[in-house]
Scaffold this motif. Structure first.
Motif, PDB file in Angstrom:
ATOM      1  N   THR A   3      -7.584   8.363   1.147  1.00 19.50           N
ATOM      2  CA  THR A   3      -7.827   7.367   0.094  1.00 19.50           C
ATOM      3  C   THR A   3      -6.545   6.943  -0.630  1.00 19.50           C
ATOM      4  N   VAL A   4      -5.609   7.886  -0.779  1.00 18.18           N
ATOM      5  CA  VAL A   4      -4.407   7.552  -1.548  1.00 18.18           C
ATOM      6  C   VAL A   4      -3.589   6.472  -0.838  1.00 18.18           C
ATOM      7  N   LEU A   5      -3.343   6.690   0.451  1.00 16.02           N
ATOM      8  CA  LEU A   5      -2.505   5.732   1.177  1.00 16.02           C
ATOM      9  C   LEU A   5      -3.197   4.360   1.272  1.00 16.02           C
ATOM     10  N   VAL A   6      -4.500   4.377   1.517  1.00 16.09           N
ATOM     11  CA  VAL A   6      -5.247   3.113   1.559  1.00 16.09           C
ATOM     12  C   VAL A   6      -5.080   2.368   0.229  1.00 16.09           C
ATOM     13  N   SER A   7      -5.211   3.112  -0.863  1.00 15.55           N
ATOM     14  CA  SER A   7      -5.111   2.471  -2.185  1.00 15.55           C
ATOM     15  C   SER A   7      -3.700   1.938  -2.415  1.00 15.55           C
ATOM     16  N   GLN A   8      -2.709   2.707  -1.971  1.00 16.89           N
ATOM     17  CA  GLN A   8      -1.322   2.254  -2.157  1.00 16.89           C
ATOM     18  C   GLN A   8      -1.064   0.957  -1.389  1.00 16.89           C
ATOM     19  N   VAL A   9      -1.590   0.878  -0.180  1.00 14.51           N
ATOM     20  CA  VAL A   9      -1.385  -0.337   0.622  1.00 14.51           C
ATOM     21  C   VAL A   9      -2.041  -1.535  -0.075  1.00 14.51           C
ATOM     22  N   LEU A  10      -3.254  -1.336  -0.538  1.00 13.98           N
ATOM     23  CA  LEU A  10      -3.961  -2.443  -1.200  1.00 13.98           C
ATOM     24  C   LEU A  10      -3.227  -2.902  -2.457  1.00 13.98           C
ATOM     25  N   ARG A  11      -2.641  -1.948  -3.116  1.00 16.60           N
ATOM     26  CA  ARG A  11      -1.928  -2.245  -4.358  1.00 16.60           C
ATOM     27  C   ARG A  11      -0.565  -2.904  -4.061  1.00 16.60           C
ATOM     28  N   GLY A  12      -0.054  -2.688  -2.840  1.00 16.98           N
ATOM     29  CA  GLY A  12       1.254  -3.248  -2.487  1.00 16.98           C
ATOM     30  C   GLY A  12       2.380  -2.319  -2.889  1.00 16.98           C
ATOM     31  N   SER A  13       2.130  -1.013  -2.769  1.00 14.76           N
ATOM     32  CA  SER A  13       3.131  -0.031  -3.191  1.00 14.76           C
ATOM     33  C   SER A  13       4.320   0.000  -2.213  1.00 14.76           C
ATOM     34  N   LYS A  14       5.498   0.345  -2.784  1.00 10.26           N
ATOM     35  CA  LYS A  14       6.679   0.435  -1.914  1.00 10.26           C
ATOM     36  C   LYS A  14       6.971   1.897  -1.580  1.00 10.26           C
ATOM     37  N   ASP A  15       5.960   2.707  -1.694  1.00  8.73           N
ATOM     38  CA  ASP A  15       6.084   4.133  -1.392  1.00  8.73           C
ATOM     39  C   ASP A  15       6.658   4.313   0.020  1.00  8.73           C
ATOM     40  N   LYS A  16       7.454   5.371   0.153  1.00  9.95           N
ATOM     41  CA  LYS A  16       8.142   5.570   1.433  1.00  9.95           C
ATOM     42  C   LYS A  16       7.165   5.636   2.604  1.00  9.95           C
ATOM     43  N   LYS A  17       6.083   6.344   2.376  1.00 15.27           N
ATOM     44  CA  LYS A  17       5.118   6.534   3.464  1.00 15.27           C
ATOM     45  C   LYS A  17       4.524   5.182   3.906  1.00 15.27           C
ATOM     46  N   VAL A  18       4.283   4.330   2.925  1.00 16.52           N
ATOM     47  CA  VAL A  18       3.714   3.009   3.229  1.00 16.52           C
ATOM     48  C   VAL A  18       4.679   2.235   4.126  1.00 16.52           C
ATOM     49  N   LEU A  19       5.954   2.289   3.733  1.00 18.28           N
ATOM     50  CA  LEU A  19       6.960   1.529   4.481  1.00 18.28           C
ATOM     51  C   LEU A  19       7.231   2.156   5.853  1.00 18.28           C
ATOM     52  N   ASP A  20       7.236   3.517   5.877  1.00 17.25           N
ATOM     53  CA  ASP A  20       7.458   4.208   7.158  1.00 17.25           C
ATOM     54  C   ASP A  20       6.466   3.761   8.225  1.00 17.25           C
ATOM     55  N   PHE A  21       5.218   3.562   7.798  1.00 20.95           N
ATOM     56  CA  PHE A  21       4.206   3.136   8.768  1.00 20.95           C
ATOM     57  C   PHE A  21       4.204   1.616   8.987  1.00 20.95           C
ATOM     58  N   GLY A  22       5.036   0.922   8.247  1.00 21.53           N
ATOM     59  CA  GLY A  22       5.099  -0.536   8.375  1.00 21.53           C
ATOM     60  C   GLY A  22       3.864  -1.238   7.822  1.00 21.53           C
ATOM     61  N   PHE A  23       3.186  -0.600   6.875  1.00 23.27           N
ATOM     62  CA  PHE A  23       1.949  -1.187   6.362  1.00 23.27           C
ATOM     63  C   PHE A  23       2.184  -2.427   5.497  1.00 23.27           C
ATOM     64  N   GLU A  24       3.467  -2.636   5.088  1.00 19.02           N
ATOM     65  CA  GLU A  24       3.732  -3.823   4.257  1.00 19.02           C
ATOM     66  C   GLU A  24       3.531  -5.098   5.086  1.00 19.02           C
ATOM     67  N   LYS A  25       3.397  -4.920   6.389  1.00 15.97           N
ATOM     68  CA  LYS A  25       3.207  -6.108   7.236  1.00 15.97           C
ATOM     69  C   LYS A  25       1.723  -6.467   7.397  1.00 15.97           C
ATOM     70  N   LEU A  26       0.860  -5.557   6.973  1.00 15.73           N
ATOM     71  CA  LEU A  26      -0.578  -5.843   7.126  1.00 15.73           C
ATOM     72  C   LEU A  26      -1.000  -6.991   6.222  1.00 15.73           C
ATOM     73  N   SER A  27      -2.014  -7.760   6.653  1.00 13.18           N
ATOM     74  CA  SER A  27      -2.466  -8.884   5.820  1.00 13.18           C
ATOM     75  C   SER A  27      -3.156  -8.385   4.545  1.00 13.18           C
ATOM     76  N   THR A  28      -3.560  -7.117   4.563  1.00 13.20           N
ATOM     77  CA  THR A  28      -4.238  -6.594   3.369  1.00 13.20           C
ATOM     78  C   THR A  28      -3.255  -5.941   2.393  1.00 13.20           C
ATOM     79  N   TYR A  29      -1.977  -5.943   2.736  1.00 14.85           N
ATOM     80  CA  TYR A  29      -0.976  -5.315   1.857  1.00 14.85           C
ATOM     81  C   TYR A  29      -0.893  -6.110   0.546  1.00 14.85           C
ATOM     82  N   GLY A  30      -1.101  -5.393  -0.557  1.00 17.69           N
ATOM     83  CA  GLY A  30      -0.939  -6.026  -1.867  1.00 17.69           C
ATOM     84  C   GLY A  30      -2.047  -7.001  -2.259  1.00 17.69           C
ATOM     85  N   ILE A  31      -3.202  -6.970  -1.550  1.00 20.40           N
ATOM     86  CA  ILE A  31      -4.236  -7.941  -1.951  1.00 20.40           C
ATOM     87  C   ILE A  31      -5.057  -7.463  -3.156  1.00 20.40           C
ATOM     88  N   MET A  32      -4.745  -6.257  -3.657  1.00 18.80           N
ATOM     89  CA  MET A  32      -5.418  -5.825  -4.898  1.00 18.80           C
ATOM     90  C   MET A  32      -4.367  -5.466  -5.954  1.00 18.80           C
TER      91      MET A  32
END
Ligand code: ADP
Length: 711
Positions: A427-456
């Motif tokens: 749940t934490v990582l999912v929430s971070q992605v939705l929030r658009g967090s720049k947390d290392k783990k988020v970036l390591d997985f390249g989740f900032e490229k997802l269309s859902t990145y930062g939509i909340m």
């Protein structure tokens, strides 16, 4: 015999009638039968063996599991004038001898002992010399391995009884009712042709609620803010959780203690005493806390995590409101807690059969948290009651305290993000992605490229996490059962993603206070606290909250009136009566206008008695019509002001010519009627609470009469 029992109930305990079930149990014992009573916590088990003990010749041995609480139980009995004593390891040799002598001489009527004592040879020799009328076994489920508090020493009870020349009556009491435990009790305690009673498990004064999908900490803080001066227990699943909650509440300035098995004996004893003596209002504890605690004024029990089974839940929750006053039992559901309980089962239970059994019982709790039927009905049916009404009007399902909000869009965003993250993260990582967090783990997985990145972006990570938990609780999502649980979609979620279904969240409306406390009640509480410190007994042993509340509503002014208050028996009247009466008198001197009836309006119903003489209330009206004031009539007739006021209202209700408008200030008339309508009851106090301070009870009473007359 039962009549004699009732006389003792009034004389010693100050109660007018037995509760449901008590009468049957007492009767059975008095008929000389072995008796097994299964009664919920707070139902009043103690009286069931104490009163027969007083009526029978000889001594009753009470087997009670906790040394730490024996003293309180015995203090409470001595306080009401019953000759009781205990024997345990806290006594020195001299005290022990003295107590044994008193038991042998026939002075002591109830002797409390711990089960381990029965394994001592010298104690068994002593017991053989006593004239024992009954052995009463409290918390008798401890004899069973199926129960949650197995105590091997309970197994020594039956052999001991066998050794006695004359077999006494055996009575056994518990709040645990599973069939395995029941069978074990009858078999292992060797009960003979016993009468078994399962009394109504309902505790009408308890409001049950389940809170799902809300941030627990926020809920707790909001709840406590609204119920600041109330006494409550917060149960948490682990020691760590207890420590955390305790820290948070301490920092917020609450008067709070904690209790768990990881603390030293002395720290635990102190925590317990602080709670019993009202030195702290709140105790945060694991389930290690509470067995045998009969503090009667606990106003709420909150389960911060789900308990392991419904028996444990009902026993712990039942510690609220033993005095019969409205109290709350709140269970905060979080899906993660199920995993904690499963882990505990895996860790502590090795027999496959028992493990399956425990899983089944845990599932019952989960079902309780999700049921859409009346919570009380769920509980009562669980405990085997039939013909339970569909609605109790006193639980969170029947009295729905939630508002529905459409959260479909946010839910779709969350589901979509989980899908895009391949359902492989927590749940934490999912929430971070939705929030658009720049947390290392988020970036390591390249989740900032997802269309859902930062939509909340407009939410905090915590808020998104809370929302994910709501969706788990409402079964759109689930967590895998692994060390690092991963959040996944359920079928419902797919429908939502396709736009076939909407999602609604239940938002809890702001919670009202459990009870209102008037200033006389607070004064009486402080008198009680002073006496408690002087006599070194917990305040609730002196008088229950319910007793103080009744005093604060009825203003007793002499011994007789005080004896009419529930919970005031002869011994307590003698010991404490004067102090409480003085406090009430002093209060009335300061606040003469408060001396009005707080009784429900039913008191004002037409009086059919005295048909042949001039009825008392008519005499009052005649005097009033002669121009005398209510005060003057009260003095002249030597009747309470209250009574005179009731007379006038009664006359109005009977259709006599009384100008009720004289009692209702014009400027408040409208709002009084409004409050009557809103409160939906004729309880004066609940109406008064909705009105400005200056509106008197008299005005409300008059308005109620007026309404009744015009109906
Ligand atoms: P249990 O052991 O079943 O949990 P207790 O024996 O401690 O319950 O009783 C709970 C509370 O109910 C106590 O405060 C007790 O004084 C009160 N009580 C018991 N019987 C009655 C009764 N007949 N009327 C009013 N109050 C009662």
């Amino acid at each position: 015999m039962l009549n004699e029992a009732k006389v003792l109930l009034k004389k010693y305990y100050g109660y007018d009638s037995f509760r449901e079930g008590q009468e049957k149990v007492i009767n059975s014992i008095l008929e000389g039968k072995d008796t097994f009573a299964i009664m919920p916590t707070g139902a009043g088990k103690s009286i069931c063996y104490q009163i027969p003990a007083l009526l029978m010749k000889g001594i009753t041995i009470v087997i009670s599991p906790l040394i730490s609480l024996m003293k309180d139980q015995v203090d409470a009995l001595n306080d009401i004038g019953v000759k009781a004593s205990f024997i345990n390891s806290s006594l020195d040799q001299y005290e022990l001898q003295e107590r044994i002598l008193m038991a042998v001489s026939g002075y002591t009527k109830l002797l409390y002992v711990a089960p381990e004592r029965l394994e001592s040879e010298s104690f068994c020799d002593l017991i053989k010399t006593l004239n024992i009328s009954m052995i009463a076994i409290d918390e008798c489920h401890c004899v069973s391995q199926w129960g949650h508090d197995f105590r091997p020493s309970y197994r020594s009870i039956a052999p001991l009884i066998k050794k006695l020349d004359h077999r006494p009556i055996v009575s056994a009491f518990t709040a645990t009712a599973t069939s395995e435990v029941k069978e074990d009790v009858v078999k292992l305690l060797n009960l003979k042709n016993s009468n078994v009673y399962t009394t109504g498990f309902d505790r009408k004064n308890l409001f049950f609620s389940v809170v799902r999908g809300e941030n627990k900490k926020d809920y707790l803080l909001k709840y406590l803010e609204n119920n600041k001066d109330q006494v409550g227990i917060i149960y948490a699943g682990t020691r760590k959780e207890v420590d955390n909650i305790h820290d948070v509440l301490t920092k917020k300035g609450y008067s709070v203690g904690k209790y768990h098995a990881g603390m030293s004996d002395s720290a635990r004893t102190k925590a317990q005493e602080d709670f019993l003596y009202d030195n702290v209002n709140i105790i945060v504890a694991t389930n290690a806390f509470g067995m045998g605690i009969d503090k009667s004024n606990v106003r709420y029990v909150i389960h911060y995590n789900i308990p392991k089974n419904m028996e444990a839940y009902y026993q712990e929750a039942g510690r609220a409101g033993r005095d019969g006053e409205p109290s709350e039992c709140i269970l905060l559901f979080g899906a993660q807690d199920i995993m904690l309980q499963k882990f505990l089962i895996e860790q502590s239970i090795f027999s496959e059969e028992r493990r399956i059994n425990e899983y089944r019982r845990l599932q019952d709790v989960v079902d309780y948290c999700h049921t859409t039927k009346c919570l009380r009905k769920f509980i009562l049916e669980y405990f085997g009651e039939s013909d339970v009404p569909d609605s109790c009007d006193n639980c969170s399902v029947c009295k729905d305290e939630t508002e529905l909000t459409d959260i479909t869009i946010d839910a779709q965003k969350i589901f979509s993000c989980i899908a895009r993250m391949k359902q492989k993260f927590g749940t934490v990582l999912v929430s971070q992605v939705l929030r658009g967090s720049k947390d290392k783990k988020v970036l390591d997985f390249g989740f900032e490229k997802l269309s859902t990145y930062g939509i909340m972006k407009n939410y905090t990570v915590k808020e998104i996490k809370d929302l994910v938990n709501v969706l788990i609780a409402d079964e759109y999502l689930y967590l895998t059962e692994s060390q690092f649980p991963v959040v996944r979609l359920k079928e419902n979620a797919v429908k939502v993603l396709k736009g076939e279904e909407k999602v609604f969240q239940k938002i809890h409306k702001a919670k009202k206070k459990i009870t209102q406390e008037n200033s006389l009640f607070l004064l009486l509480k402080s008198v009680r606290k002073t006496i408690s410190e002087r006599e070194a007994v917990p305040p609730y042993i002196i008088f229950a909250d319910a007793t103080l509340r009744e005093m604060s509503e009825k203003f007793p002014e002499n011994d007789e009136e005080l004896l009419n208050i529930k919970g005031v028996g002869e011994s307590k009247l003698q010991k404490y009566g004067e102090e409480f009466l003085n406090a009430i008198k002093a209060y009335l001197k300061e606040n003469p206008s408060e001396k009005v009836s707080h009784e429900p309006i039913k008191e004002l119903q037409p009086d059919e008695s005295n048909k042949h003489d001039i009825p008392s209330h008519v005499i009052t009206l005649n005097m009033y019509n002669e121009g005398k004031s209510l005060e003057e009539i009260s003095k002249e007739r030597n009747l309470k002001y209250l009574t005179i006021e009731d007379h006038i209202m009664r006359c109005a209700l009977e259709g006599m010519d009384v100008n009720l408008d004289l009692f209702i200030p014009k400027e408040y008339e409208e709002c009084i009627f409004e409050a009557i309508k809103k409160s939906g009851s004729t309880k004066l106090r609940s109406i008064k609470e909705m009105l400005p301070e200056e509106v008197s009870y008299t005005a409300i009473k008059a308005a109620l009469c007026k309404k009744q007359n015009s109906a």
